[in-house]
Design a protein around this motif. Structure first.
Motif, PDB file in Angstrom:
ATOM      1  N   SER A  32       4.625   4.930   1.315  1.00 47.98           N
ATOM      2  CA  SER A  32       3.736   3.920   0.745  1.00 47.98           C
ATOM      3  C   SER A  32       4.015   3.789  -0.737  1.00 47.98           C
ATOM      4  N   PHE A  34       2.928   1.686  -4.431  1.00 47.76           N
ATOM      5  CA  PHE A  34       1.821   0.990  -5.078  1.00 47.76           C
ATOM      6  C   PHE A  34       2.234   0.560  -6.487  1.00 47.76           C
ATOM      7  N   TYR A  36       0.170  -0.377  -9.942  1.00 51.04           N
ATOM      8  CA  TYR A  36      -1.101  -0.418 -10.644  1.00 51.04           C
ATOM      9  C   TYR A  36      -0.874  -1.015 -12.032  1.00 51.04           C
ATOM     10  N   PHE A  49       0.414  -3.303  -2.942  1.00 49.83           N
ATOM     11  CA  PHE A  49       0.675  -2.171  -2.066  1.00 49.83           C
ATOM     12  C   PHE A  49       1.679  -2.633  -1.024  1.00 49.83           C
ATOM     13  N   TYR A 100      -0.622  11.708   2.098  1.00 50.96           N
ATOM     14  CA  TYR A 100      -0.866  10.307   1.801  1.00 50.96           C
ATOM     15  C   TYR A 100      -1.808  10.123   0.625  1.00 50.96           C
TER      16      TYR A 100
ATOM     17  N   ARG B  94     -10.228   6.468  -1.110  1.00 50.31           N
ATOM     18  CA  ARG B  94      -9.618   5.647  -0.075  1.00 50.31           C
ATOM     19  C   ARG B  94     -10.424   5.822   1.194  1.00 50.31           C
ATOM     20  N   TRP B  97      -8.281   9.375   5.710  1.00 48.50           N
ATOM     21  CA  TRP B  97      -7.411  10.436   5.225  1.00 48.50           C
ATOM     22  C   TRP B  97      -5.993  10.230   5.745  1.00 48.50           C
ATOM     23  N   GLY B  98      -5.833  10.016   7.032  1.00 50.14           N
ATOM     24  CA  GLY B  98      -4.507   9.874   7.612  1.00 50.14           C
ATOM     25  C   GLY B  98      -3.972   8.464   7.491  1.00 50.14           C
ATOM     26  N   GLY B  99      -2.678   8.310   7.590  1.00 47.80           N
ATOM     27  CA  GLY B  99      -2.057   7.005   7.632  1.00 47.80           C
ATOM     28  C   GLY B  99      -1.602   6.490   6.285  1.00 47.80           C
ATOM     29  N   PRO B 100      -0.441   5.809   6.243  1.00 44.13           N
ATOM     30  CA  PRO B 100       0.103   5.326   4.981  1.00 44.13           C
ATOM     31  C   PRO B 100      -0.527   4.017   4.502  1.00 44.13           C
ATOM     32  N   VAL B 101      -1.182   3.280   5.433  1.00 45.40           N
ATOM     33  CA  VAL B 101      -1.718   1.981   5.044  1.00 45.40           C
ATOM     34  C   VAL B 101      -3.132   2.174   4.538  1.00 45.40           C
ATOM     35  N   ASN B 102      -3.236   2.585   3.303  1.00 45.56           N
ATOM     36  CA  ASN B 102      -4.492   3.169   2.857  1.00 45.56           C
ATOM     37  C   ASN B 102      -4.527   3.224   1.331  1.00 45.56           C
ATOM     38  N   GLU B 103      -4.978   2.119   0.738  1.00 45.40           N
ATOM     39  CA  GLU B 103      -4.919   2.040  -0.725  1.00 45.40           C
ATOM     40  C   GLU B 103      -5.923   2.973  -1.387  1.00 45.40           C
ATOM     41  N   GLN B 104      -5.564   3.403  -2.608  1.00 41.77           N
ATOM     42  CA  GLN B 104      -6.459   4.207  -3.437  1.00 41.77           C
ATOM     43  C   GLN B 104      -6.970   3.350  -4.582  1.00 41.77           C
ATOM     44  N   PHE B 105      -8.257   3.455  -4.839  1.00 40.65           N
ATOM     45  CA  PHE B 105      -8.894   2.701  -5.913  1.00 40.65           C
ATOM     46  C   PHE B 105      -9.484   3.677  -6.913  1.00 40.65           C
TER      47      PHE B 105
END
Lengths: 115, 115
Positions: A32, A34, A36, A49, A100, B94, B97-105
């Protein structure tokens, strides 16, 4: 070798031009990616993303990913003075599902868009 | 939907003291990661919590610790503060927990100054 490297900048473009920001990463297991944006004194704001090879477009922003070359880029079309900020590239690997949530960041590229 | 919130926003401490920072994730987000940002080292991952368990840890000394509560809110603690701990501490949330399709803010951060 740094895990995530960005072109050092600073990058200066005129208003209305295309700004091109580049990022390479060393971990082939990275999944993944990103981009920012961080204004001075503020926290990072997610703008793009991408996790599949190819291009992803969102308004004036296009992210490009090439996993074979371990390269991800961000194009900003019709650049505006308000785009002036530090752009951070971040990568997560996800090996074994445990990573991740760990983002590895580049040092950032400072972009200045001048009128 | 409200974003990630962090308290306090600014903190001044002296060497040897300890500090606790708080983070409330976006509603519905269950994973919280912590990062340290300094001019010299950039953004570095501290740790990630999900379901009240630390899932991932960066390369920081044991003086840095954290925890997560059942409502997903998280705290991080730094004991025996050193001058080099002066930094912007960022919390990111986010949804899963699992998986790559998972943005962090990211939240706005806590600016810690150690004198």
């Amino acid at each position: 070798q740094k895990e995530v490297e960005q072109n050092s900048g600073p990058l200066s473009v005129p208003e209305g031009a295309i700004a091109s920001l580049n990022c390479t990463y060393s971990d082939r297991g990275s999944q993944s990616f990103f981009w920012y944006r961080q204004y001075s004194g503020k926290s990072p704001e997610l703008i793009m993303f991408i996790y599949s090879n190819g291009d992803k477009e969102d308004g004036r922003f296009t992210a490009q990913l090439n996993k074979a070359s371990q390269y991800v880029s961000l194009l900003i079309r019709d650049s505006q003075p308000s785009d002036s900020a530090t752009y951070l590239c971040a990568v997560s690997s996800g090996a074994g599902g445990t990573s991740y949530g760990k983002l590895t960041f580049g040092q950032g590229t400072i972009l200045t868009v001048h009128p | 939907k409200a974003g990630v919130t962090q308290t306090p926003r600014y903190l001044i401490k002296t060497r040897g003291q300890q500090v606790t920072l708080s983070c409330s994730p976006i509603s519905g987000h269950r994973s919280v990661s912590w990062y340290q940002q300094t001019p010299g080292q950039g953004l570095q991952f501290l740790f990630e919590y999900f379901s009240e368990t630390q899932r991932n840890k960066g390369n920081f000394p044991g003086r840095f610790s954290g925890r997560q509560f059942s409502n997903s809110r998280s705290e991080m603690n730094v004991s025996t503060l050193e001058l080099g701990d002066s930094a912007l501490y960022l919390c990111a949330s986010r949804q899963y927990w699992g998986g790559p399709v998972n943005e962090q803010f990211f939240g706005p951060g806590t600016r810690l100054t150690v004198l």
